[in-house]
Enzyme design. Structure first.
Site, PDB file in Angstrom:
ATOM      1  N   ILE A 120       0.899  -1.125  -0.030  1.00  0.00           N
ATOM      2  CA  ILE A 120       0.144   0.021   0.129  1.00  0.00           C
ATOM      3  C   ILE A 120       0.801   1.222   0.077  1.00  0.00           C
ATOM      4  CG2 ILE A 120      -0.192  -0.211   2.600  1.00  0.00           C
ATOM      5  CD1 ILE A 120      -3.124   1.181   2.353  1.00  0.00           C
ATOM      6  N   SER A 121       0.645   2.249  -0.777  1.00  0.00           N
ATOM      7  CA  SER A 121       1.498   3.331  -0.913  1.00  0.00           C
ATOM      8  C   SER A 121       1.580   4.152   0.382  1.00  0.00           C
ATOM      9  CB  SER A 121       0.972   4.199  -2.166  1.00  0.00           C
ATOM     10  OG  SER A 121       1.116   3.448  -3.488  1.00  0.00           O
ATOM     11  N   ALA A 122       2.665   4.765   0.544  1.00  0.00           N
ATOM     12  CA  ALA A 122       2.669   6.021   1.801  1.00  0.00           C
ATOM     13  C   ALA A 122       1.615   7.020   1.443  1.00  0.00           C
ATOM     14  CB  ALA A 122       3.970   6.525   1.768  1.00  0.00           C
TER      15      ALA A 122
END
Ligand code: SAH
Length: 211
Positions: free
Chosen positions: A62-64
């Site tokens: 999951i992206s930051a």
């Protein structure tokens, strides 16, 4: 689904992003409204509001949150715009996009069938009306009219495939990480003009590779 502790952690996270980056209020409000803890595996929930990527299984992440903020801001979206996302993962960024453009306007493609199915269920359960395609984004949503923007969240090693840029209308934008782990990746924004593509560089990034 939400709980006051998570909501406070999320406000703190958004306040921190606001201090560090020049991102629109619209985008920050959308991030503040999405329960990121509901998009990470159960054993990662305690870390959901740390500003970093987390593993979600199948070798994906999951992206930051700050990266979701930067990319969404660069897409320069308005409510009602239709967006094509390449790489649904857990569906977090798709939910943030839906918060900006509204229901039924986000079309997202995920290569790994298990992730696509889980994201579809999760988005549905949380009340996000997003269309999820399972398979290669190059083949997705062919029957849809052109999009206002495309958000690419996996890195093609040698430029954004034409089959993706082609889906964006004139005046529209594509935001994508481009390059390899070894050689380094750059975040680029392409604006589609009548007479060609106008590229801009937005710095070094690190994303999983596009398949
Ligand atoms: N948008 C996500 C981040 C996903 S990571 C978030 O909200 O955090 C990138 C995803 O792109 C991975 O799940 C990977 O499986 C997917 N992907 C890689 N190549 C793809 C392709 N050709 N078509 C669709 N999805 C792809």
């Amino acid at each position: 689904m939400d709980d006051p502790e998570y909501a406070q952690a999320r406000r703190d996270l958004v306040a921190d992003i606001r201090r560090r980056l020049d991102v629109s209020d619209t985008v920050l409000s959308a991030i503040e409204a999405v329960p990121r803890h509901a998009f990470v595996p159960d054993d990662r929930r305690a870390h959901a509001y740390e500003d970093r990527p987390l593993p979600i299984g199948h070798d994906q992440t999951i992206s930051a949150p700050h990266m979701v903020a930067i990319m969404t801001d660069l897409l320069d979206l308005e409510r009602g715009d239709r967006v094509f996302e390449v790489g649904t993962g857990c569906g977090y960024h798709a939910a943030v996009l839906a918060g900006v453009v509204g229901p039924r306007n986000v079309f997202t493609a995920e290569y790994v069938p298990e992730l696509a199915e889980a994201a579809r269920d999760r988005l549905d359960r949380l009340g996000y009306d997003v269309t999820v395609y399972a398979g290669d984004a190059r083949e997705a949503f062919r029957e849809e009219p052109p999009f206002a923007a495309a958000s690419v969240t996996c890195a093609p090693d040698d430029g954004v495939p034409e089959s993706i840029v082609d889906r964006v209308q004139t005046g529209g934008r594509v935001v994508a990480p481009v390059g390899t782990d070894r050689g380094g990746q750059r975040l680029v924004r392409l604006t589609v003009r009548d007479d060609g593509i106008e590229p801009e560089d937005h710095g070094g990034v690190r994303f999983v590779p596009m398949r």
